[in-house]
Design an enzyme around this catalytic site. Structure first.
Site, PDB file in Angstrom:
ATOM      1  N   GLU A  38      30.748  46.135  56.685  1.00 44.52           N
ATOM      2  CA  GLU A  38      31.247  45.639  55.394  1.00 44.52           C
ATOM      3  C   GLU A  38      31.072  46.737  54.356  1.00 44.52           C
ATOM      4  O   GLU A  38      30.227  47.623  54.530  1.00 44.52           O
ATOM      5  CB  GLU A  38      30.469  44.386  54.959  1.00 44.52           C
ATOM      6  N   TYR A  50      33.846  34.326  62.153  1.00 46.79           N
ATOM      7  CA  TYR A  50      33.743  33.039  61.448  1.00 46.79           C
ATOM      8  C   TYR A  50      34.709  32.990  60.263  1.00 46.79           C
ATOM      9  O   TYR A  50      35.480  32.041  60.109  1.00 46.79           O
ATOM     10  CB  TYR A  50      32.295  32.805  60.975  1.00 46.79           C
ATOM     11  N   HIS A  51      34.652  34.036  59.410  1.00 52.38           N
ATOM     12  CA  HIS A  51      35.518  34.014  58.225  1.00 52.38           C
ATOM     13  C   HIS A  51      36.995  33.972  58.639  1.00 52.38           C
ATOM     14  O   HIS A  51      37.829  33.369  57.964  1.00 52.38           O
ATOM     15  CB  HIS A  51      35.234  35.227  57.330  1.00 52.38           C
ATOM     16  N   TYR A  94      20.769  44.331  52.989  1.00 54.97           N
ATOM     17  CA  TYR A  94      21.303  45.106  54.105  1.00 54.97           C
ATOM     18  C   TYR A  94      21.981  46.377  53.583  1.00 54.97           C
ATOM     19  O   TYR A  94      22.776  46.323  52.630  1.00 54.97           O
ATOM     20  CB  TYR A  94      22.332  44.285  54.884  1.00 54.97           C
ATOM     21  N   LYS A 122      38.489  30.558  59.042  1.00 53.52           N
ATOM     22  CA  LYS A 122      38.864  29.906  57.777  1.00 53.52           C
ATOM     23  C   LYS A 122      40.254  30.371  57.331  1.00 53.52           C
ATOM     24  O   LYS A 122      41.005  29.631  56.714  1.00 53.52           O
ATOM     25  CB  LYS A 122      37.829  30.217  56.699  1.00 53.52           C
ATOM     26  N   THR A 181      36.360  29.662  52.329  1.00 52.84           N
ATOM     27  CA  THR A 181      35.320  30.602  51.897  1.00 52.84           C
ATOM     28  C   THR A 181      35.918  31.749  51.088  1.00 52.84           C
ATOM     29  O   THR A 181      37.042  32.203  51.373  1.00 52.84           O
ATOM     30  CB  THR A 181      34.561  31.159  53.122  1.00 52.84           C
ATOM     31  N   ARG A 234      25.969  44.463  59.791  1.00 58.30           N
ATOM     32  CA  ARG A 234      27.379  44.087  59.653  1.00 58.30           C
ATOM     33  C   ARG A 234      28.238  45.303  59.361  1.00 58.30           C
ATOM     34  O   ARG A 234      27.716  46.343  58.933  1.00 58.30           O
ATOM     35  CB  ARG A 234      27.556  43.111  58.484  1.00 58.30           C
ATOM     36  N   SER A 262      34.377  38.752  59.396  1.00 56.25           N
ATOM     37  CA  SER A 262      33.694  38.252  60.604  1.00 56.25           C
ATOM     38  C   SER A 262      34.628  37.290  61.331  1.00 56.25           C
ATOM     39  O   SER A 262      35.600  36.789  60.764  1.00 56.25           O
ATOM     40  CB  SER A 262      32.396  37.513  60.244  1.00 56.25           C
ATOM     41  N   LEU A 288      25.917  16.638  65.037  1.00 58.76           N
ATOM     42  CA  LEU A 288      24.531  17.143  64.917  1.00 58.76           C
ATOM     43  C   LEU A 288      24.353  18.519  65.564  1.00 58.76           C
ATOM     44  O   LEU A 288      23.262  18.885  65.989  1.00 58.76           O
ATOM     45  CB  LEU A 288      23.527  16.135  65.503  1.00 58.76           C
ATOM     46  N   VAL A 319      26.302  29.683  48.818  1.00 59.95           N
ATOM     47  CA  VAL A 319      25.547  28.593  48.183  1.00 59.95           C
ATOM     48  C   VAL A 319      24.058  28.816  48.412  1.00 59.95           C
ATOM     49  O   VAL A 319      23.647  29.316  49.453  1.00 59.95           O
ATOM     50  CB  VAL A 319      25.985  27.239  48.767  1.00 59.95           C
TER      51      VAL A 319
END
Ligand code: USQ
Length: 397
Positions: A329, A181-182, A255, A185, A144, A327, A179, A33, A211
């Site tokens: 990018e 996070y990416h 952005y 993965k 991703t 960001r 990032s 959670l 999504v």
């Protein structure tokens, strides 16, 4: 089939559990959670009113006549993972139990390290537990499209044929994520590939695009079954954020120049694709299958125009105002990823992006008051090159 979903309380996990139960599968779930806490940390809440987990489980039983076997806890706890797999003996594990936000992972060192520990350790625990207890189970891992970044050449589905200094091989396509996070993965993909090569595990690594949307058919219009819908700068994905901005009359916020291109698919199609993948595992043990999972590619600014036009048809006037890109990018680039394998498995997109945006706007209209409460959490303050100007300890770190 017996399917164990990690992250069953999340945006994808909850509707997937319903869809699988409706298709006759037996479903178990693990969740700590944490998503609820991370969104609260961002000063926000789900725009859709979601039930607490106990009420969710009660409703699940009422709707499907079958319990969702729920294990409260974190996949970073190896003993918990081992026990859950030993007790349930899944045919398939769908691993969604990760921290999914690029901005959240870029807040500061604590959040980056937390994201890496949380995501990479959880996947490693699952790989070891499957090796030792259920080596024939199929692991479906949510990766991703962002693993690939935005190279100036076509993007294949995971592997490509290369000739270098006169020799040829089929190798993993280079990954250049944008990032922390990416990056987790990418590290997961390397670990999963290893587990397939060395231990003979069977895995599908799903390179999913962005999504969006509120609905899937298995939720049947019953508000008690609604999945969460985030709108804040970290956990809201771009179309969802634009739709939320539109319903409260806030300007849509591409952005930078806004010509970043990404692959998109609706929540309903994401669930359809995951169900197809679960029901059609790779043929052989030891196979590491990679699929690119999205419907269409779009430029972010064009999406803002679609949301603006659809809102206008519904009587809502909303502006588009680009904001400085927080960001690092590419804001205009080549982008041409393959996505044939899912269509070969039987994927049929259910709606156009415009139709799905219309439904999302209709649904969110009912929750405009809840979105207004999150207004201050929508515009970006997390920047890729500077620390966010407030110390923010992470739960559990
Ligand atoms: N963007 C805007 N305005 C906004 C929000 C985002 O222009 O208000 C831009 C971003 O700069 C980016 C693009 O829209 O270029 C997509 O951003 P996003 O926040 O919708 O998605 P992203 O950070 O890439 O991450 C999301 C999910 C993540 C998943 C990923 C798939 O949060 O879990 O892995 O989509 S993909 O983007 O294909 O890597």
């Amino acid at each position: 089939m017996r399917v164990l979903i990690t992250g069953v309380d999340g945006y994808l996990g909850w509707p997937l559990a319903h869809a699988l139960a409706r298709r006759g599968h037996l479903v178990a779930g693990i969740d700590a959670l944490l998503r609820r806490e991370w969104v609260a940390e961002m000063g926000s809440q789900s725009a859709t009113p979601i039930l607490d987990i106990d009420s969710r489980l009660t409703v699940f039983r009422e709707v499907h006549g079958e319990d969702l076997r729920f294990v409260p806890g974190n996949v970073c706890n190896y003993d918990l993972v081992e026990e859950a797999i030993r007790d349930f003996m899944p045919d398939c594990v769908v691993h969604l139990g990760q921290m999914p936000s690029a901005p959240y992972s870029m807040i500061d060192a604590h959040h980056a390290v937390f994201t890496h520990q949380n995501n990479i350790v959880g996947t490693l625990n699952l790989l070891f537990a499957l090796r030792d207890l259920a080596p024939n189970a199929h692991l479906v891992k949510l990766g991703t499209m962002g693993e690939y970044g935005t190279p100036n050449i076509d993007i294949p589905e995971g592997f490509f044929d290369i000739e270098y200094r006169g020799r040829r091989d089929r190798l993993p396509f280079p990954r250049q994520p944008n990032s922390m996070y990416h990056l987790t993965k990418v590290h997961d993909s390397a670990n999963i590939h290893f587990a397939c090569r060395v231990w003979g595990l069977t895995c599908t690594d799903v390179m999913q695009g962005v999504v969006f949307g509120t609905r899937i058919d298995a939720l049947n219009g019953d508000d008690r079954l609604l999945t969460r819908f985030d709108v804040d700068q970290a956990f809201g994905t771009v179309i969802n954020r634009f739709c939320a901005q539109a319903v409260i009359g806030m300007a849509l916020s591409p952005y930078g120049r806004g010509h970043q291109r990404r692959g998109f698919l609706s929540l309903r199609d994401s669930i359809q694709c995951l169900a197809l993948i679960i029901e059609n595992p790779p043929d052989g043990a030891g196979e590491y299958r990679i699929l690119n999972q999205f419907h269409e590619t779009f430029d972010v600014y064009d999406l803002a125009l679609v949301v603006q036009g659809t809102a206008r048809d519904m009587g809502i006037d909303v502006e588009i105002k680009t904001v400085e890109n927080p960001r690092i990018e590419a804001e205009r680039h080549y982008y041409n990823p393959d996505h044939q394998k899912l269509f070969d498995l039987g994927y049929r997109p259910t709606r156009t992006v415009r139709e799905e945006i219309r439904e999302t706007l209709e649904d969110l209209g009912r929750f405009a008051e809840r979105i207004r409460l999150c207004r201050g959490a929508i515009l970006p303050s997390i920047r890729w090159r500077e620390r966010k100007p407030r110390p923010s300890p992470v739960g559990g770190f």
